[in-house]
Scaffold this active site. Structure first.
Site, PDB file in Angstrom:
ATOM      1  N   ASN A 170       0.417  59.588  -4.932  1.00  0.00           N
ATOM      2  CA  ASN A 170      -1.035  59.480  -4.298  1.00  0.00           C
ATOM      3  C   ASN A 170      -1.096  59.460  -2.849  1.00  0.00           C
ATOM      4  O   ASN A 170      -0.457  58.605  -2.315  1.00  0.00           O
ATOM      5  CB  ASN A 170      -1.892  58.394  -4.937  1.00  0.00           C
ATOM      6  CG  ASN A 170      -1.755  58.048  -6.464  1.00  0.00           C
ATOM      7  OD1 ASN A 170      -2.039  59.124  -7.396  1.00  0.00           O
ATOM      8  ND2 ASN A 170      -0.976  57.025  -6.866  1.00  0.00           N
ATOM      9  N   GLU A 201       8.656  60.316  -3.085  1.00  0.00           N
ATOM     10  CA  GLU A 201       7.371  60.254  -3.088  1.00  0.00           C
ATOM     11  C   GLU A 201       6.993  60.657  -1.850  1.00  0.00           C
ATOM     12  O   GLU A 201       6.003  61.075  -1.294  1.00  0.00           O
ATOM     13  CB  GLU A 201       6.872  58.762  -3.397  1.00  0.00           C
ATOM     14  CG  GLU A 201       7.273  58.557  -4.843  1.00  0.00           C
ATOM     15  CD  GLU A 201       7.009  59.452  -5.900  1.00  0.00           C
ATOM     16  OE1 GLU A 201       5.900  60.253  -5.921  1.00  0.00           O
ATOM     17  OE2 GLU A 201       7.691  59.564  -6.975  1.00  0.00           O
TER      18      GLU A 201
HETATM   19 ZN   LIG Z   1       7.637  63.975  -7.575  1.00  0.00          ZN
END
Ligand SMILES: [Zn+2]
Length: 751
Positions: A170, A201
């Protein structure tokens, strides 16, 4: 909208340790609509604002920085407003809220918070320095690599309970499953893996979040890139310099396995092949992560790093805050490298299956040395040339590594004369593991590996050799017992924990439980136990890589004889073990599970252990142990939880997975034999009554792996035919069946 218990949407969790409540939104892929009205199409981006009303004592996080916005709604409630995001896709929206514990601060003027539930505060505080150091180092490295500045207003990392995914990118607020906060100090391999996930990430902030796939068929591109960069940046920017060996051993084999199943598919499917989000869910697989990342690593071998990064930066700046396709990326990479990479992509990304590179030499002075190529992809590889050390025939010393270009349609490539004159002991194809391929050896090279595998100086060379041995066993070209022989010969001197963990894991879970005929299993477990005992006996000073921890876990899982049980019992009683001073809760549960499987603890001891560990992880462990007890009552009770009639309070998927994992045990094959044929119709029934998400958990965690028999295969084929399974579930089951067929072939050849 209702709170979710299955991880999709706004998930609500109550901590068994202290009764506190935690919320986190997981909006992927199409679950934003379970939280607010939204389009779930990745190229329809929008600025998102949110207002949160929650208990005053809570922490509230989201994609944009959350600020308290008075006045208070009530004495015990307050309101927060989240800063508007830049344009983002709805599947990347999140809110995290609860009485979270925090650590961290700022880096380069950006909030860099770490968050955990309160019952894990001690663990977060213990690991915060390490996690933050990795986060800062990777962030700084990405700022050097990418021309686009960091696109969001914060970089918070929240360790949230019961997340289905490992972690989710996110924007500005990455969520991790909180198992990444290791309740026992993590092994070197676990900490390295966590570091890689942090770097993975973070790569998505640019590749995936700033520029997003136009449609779900390019999920793979986002995941392959983040996986490639995760390993690369972690190894460049932190002390985890062995990250690529971990990729070779812990990730790539899953890609090879998946690529040899009937369900394999090209890395890059077209939009028509991924018509909806259910099909896209199936793309979060080992082809997308492991093979895709390996293909990108091979691409960099063709373009060179500077041209690769120039192409990536061109792509990011052209499509910033928008979306793009694989062709857009290939255009940018082709311009930057001066080579048309569409043809490369057609071979590597639009076809499925694994190429094979085999070395040949005839051993005569100045005789020819060859690389034989089966398949249709071009490869840039290194061929390692090794000689036996003078005075120690088992030691292999590197003569040279020769770069070899294998064109797509080449059947054979001759090696340079210096590679085979004088004849070497070993030619190692794909040395350094830069390409994605099977490798095969000439008899002379295999003989050298058999005696000298453990003495290859570079862990990546050993990784290639161990993967080749694993592959030979799976293909029925090397008896499974011979793999155990290689392990016994070469693991005692191993220094790389990733290698030790991968070899022990394959030997224990695949060879002992599935490939060996059952009468040979006991001796194999005894050998594994003995080998782990040897590794555990190393002095602490001789173990910088953390092999002893890996060996300790392997030893517990291989215990089977009365003396082994006595040793585990003594560890449990003393609260100590040789690998580490304290036996923490995770290790205690691992021991209790093994003792439960063997019938050496009962229900009362499991409940006593659960009473001392009221955490969610402790509750799950207790469920796993109860299901593992070797009594018909215990089995029937677990079976009812897995397949029984609807219950008012559906267990969380974690709880269900734990029960399913405990249920089937190779040690209890006779006891659970009657349940094997019942599994398949029960699964079809559950998929209808309790939904495909529950059924997926029961296939992933509750498949009877140990039951390698023709009767299991027949029952499975009958159960699958005509069952009303959605595509993602059908594929999970088909993959389990294919593994079962392979296990049947290997085990019948090993008898
Ligand atoms: Zn990923």
């Amino acid at each position: 909208m209702a709170y979710a218990r299955d991880g999709a949407g706004l998930h609500r969790f109550t901590d068994a340790a202290d009764g506190e409540t935690y919320l986190a939104v997981h909006a992927g892929l199409d679950n934003a609509q379970r939280v607010f009205a939204a389009f779930d199409q990745p190229d329809l981006k929008a600025a998102i604002t949110a207002t949160v009303v929650a208990p005053r004592s809570w922490t509230v996080l989201g994609n944009g920085v959350a600020r308290p916005a008075g006045p208070f709604v009530a004495a015990d409630r307050a309101r927060w407003e989240l800063a508007a995001t830049p344009p983002i896709s709805s599947y990347l929206f999140t809110i995290v809220a609860g009485p979270y514990h925090s650590a961290g601060g700022e880096h380069r003027g950006i909030p860099f918070g770490l968050y955990s539930r309160r019952s894990l505060a001690g663990v977060l505080d213990r690991d915060a320095d390490e996690i933050l150091a990795i986060t800062r180092a990777c962030f700084d490295r990405y700022l050097e690599i990418f021309a686009e500045p960091y696109p969001f207003d914060s970089y918070d990392q929240a360790f949230v309970p019961e997340l289905e995914a490992g972690a989710v990118e996110n924007p500005g607020c990455v969520t991790f499953r909180d198992e990444f906060l290791f309740t026992s100090p993590g092994t070197q391999a676990e900490r390295q893996f966590r570091g890689m996930v942090i770097a993975h990430e973070m790569a998505h902030m640019w590749f995936g979040d700033l520029v997003t796939m136009a449609w779900w068929n390019d999920v793979w591109l986002s995941e392959s890139f983040a996986t490639y960069m995760g390993f690369q940046v972690l190894s460049e920017a932190t002390g985890f310099t062995g990250a690529w060996a971990d990729f070779a051993l812990a990730r790539k084999p899953h890609g090879y396995d998946a690529d040899q199943r009937p369900s394999t598919h090209p890395v890059a499917p077209g939009p028509a092949e991924v018509p909806d989000t259910d099909a896209a869910l199936s793309s979060y697989d080992d082809i997308s992560y492991a093979k895709g990342a390996a293909a990108l690593r091979q691409l960099v071998a063709w373009t060179g790093w500077p041209a690769f990064i120039a192409g990536i930066n061109d792509y990011l700046s052209r499509h910033r805050f928008g979306s793009a396709t694989l062709d857009d990326l290939l255009d940018c990479l082709s311009r930057a490298s001066g080579a048309d990479l569409h043809a490369w992509a057609a071979r590597w990304l639009r076809t499925s299956g694994v190429d094979t590179l085999a070395v040949r030499q005839d051993g005569r002075p100045a005789g020819p040395g060859l690389v034989a190529h089966a398949g249709g992809r071009p490869h840039q590889v290194w061929i390692g040339v090794y000689d036996r050390a003078p005075g120690d025939a088992a030691e292999l010393v590197v003569r040279a590594r020769f770069p070899v270009t294998v064109q797509a349609d080449a059947g054979e490539v001759a090696l340079p004369p210096a590679a085979v004159e004088p004849p070497p002991a070993l030619l190692l194809p794909n040395d350094g593991d830069v390409s994605y391929c099977k490798v095969r050896f000439d008899p002379r090279s295999w003989a050298a590996l058999t005696s000298g595998l453990g003495r290859l100086p570079d862990p990546l060379s050993r990784a290639v050799a161990w993967n080749a041995a694993r592959d030979l066993v799976r293909d029925g070209e090397l008896p499974a017992r011979r793999y155990l022989g290689l392990m016994a010969a070469h693991l005692p001197a191993e220094t790389d924990a990733a290698i030790a963990g991968a070899v022990l894991g394959f030997a224990r879970r695949t060879i002992a439980d599935r490939y060996l005929p059952r009468p040979q299993r006991g001796a194999a477990l005894a050998d594994l136990f003995g080998l782990c005992e040897t590794l555990l006996g190393r002095a602490a000073g001789e173990d910088p890589g953390g092999i002893r921890q890996v060996a300790g876990h392997g030893l517990i899982d291989s215990a089977s004889r009365p003396d082994d049980v006595a040793m585990l019992r003594s560890w449990l009683g003393a609260g100590r073990w040789p690998g580490r001073p304290d036996l923490d809760s995770r290790l205690r549960w691992q021991i209790v599970l093994r003792l439960a499987v063997l019938g050496a603890v009962g229900r009362a001891e499991i409940e006593r252990e659960a009473g001392q560990d009221p955490t969610a992880a402790g509750q799950h462990s207790a469920a796993r142990c109860r299901a593992a007890l070797p009594g018909l009552d215990a089995k029937q009770s677990a079976w009812t939880q897995m397949f029984g009639p609807d219950v008012a309070d559906e267990p969380s998927s974690y709880q269900l997975a734990a029960t399913a994992e405990g249920f089937w045990q190779a040690d209890q094959a006779d006891l659970v034999a009657g349940y094997v044929p019942r599994y398949f119709p029960a699964l079809a029934d559950v998929a209808v009554r309790r939904g495909p998400a529950v059924a997926r958990v029961l296939v992933k965690h509750g498949f009877p792996h140990h039951a390698v028999a023709a009767a299991t295969l027949r029952a499975a084929e009958q159960g699958q035919a005509g069952a009303p399974f959605p595509a993602s579930l059908r594929r999970l089951l088909a993959d389990q069946l294919d593994d079962l067929r392979r296990a049947l072939n290997v085990s019948s050849a090993s008898g």
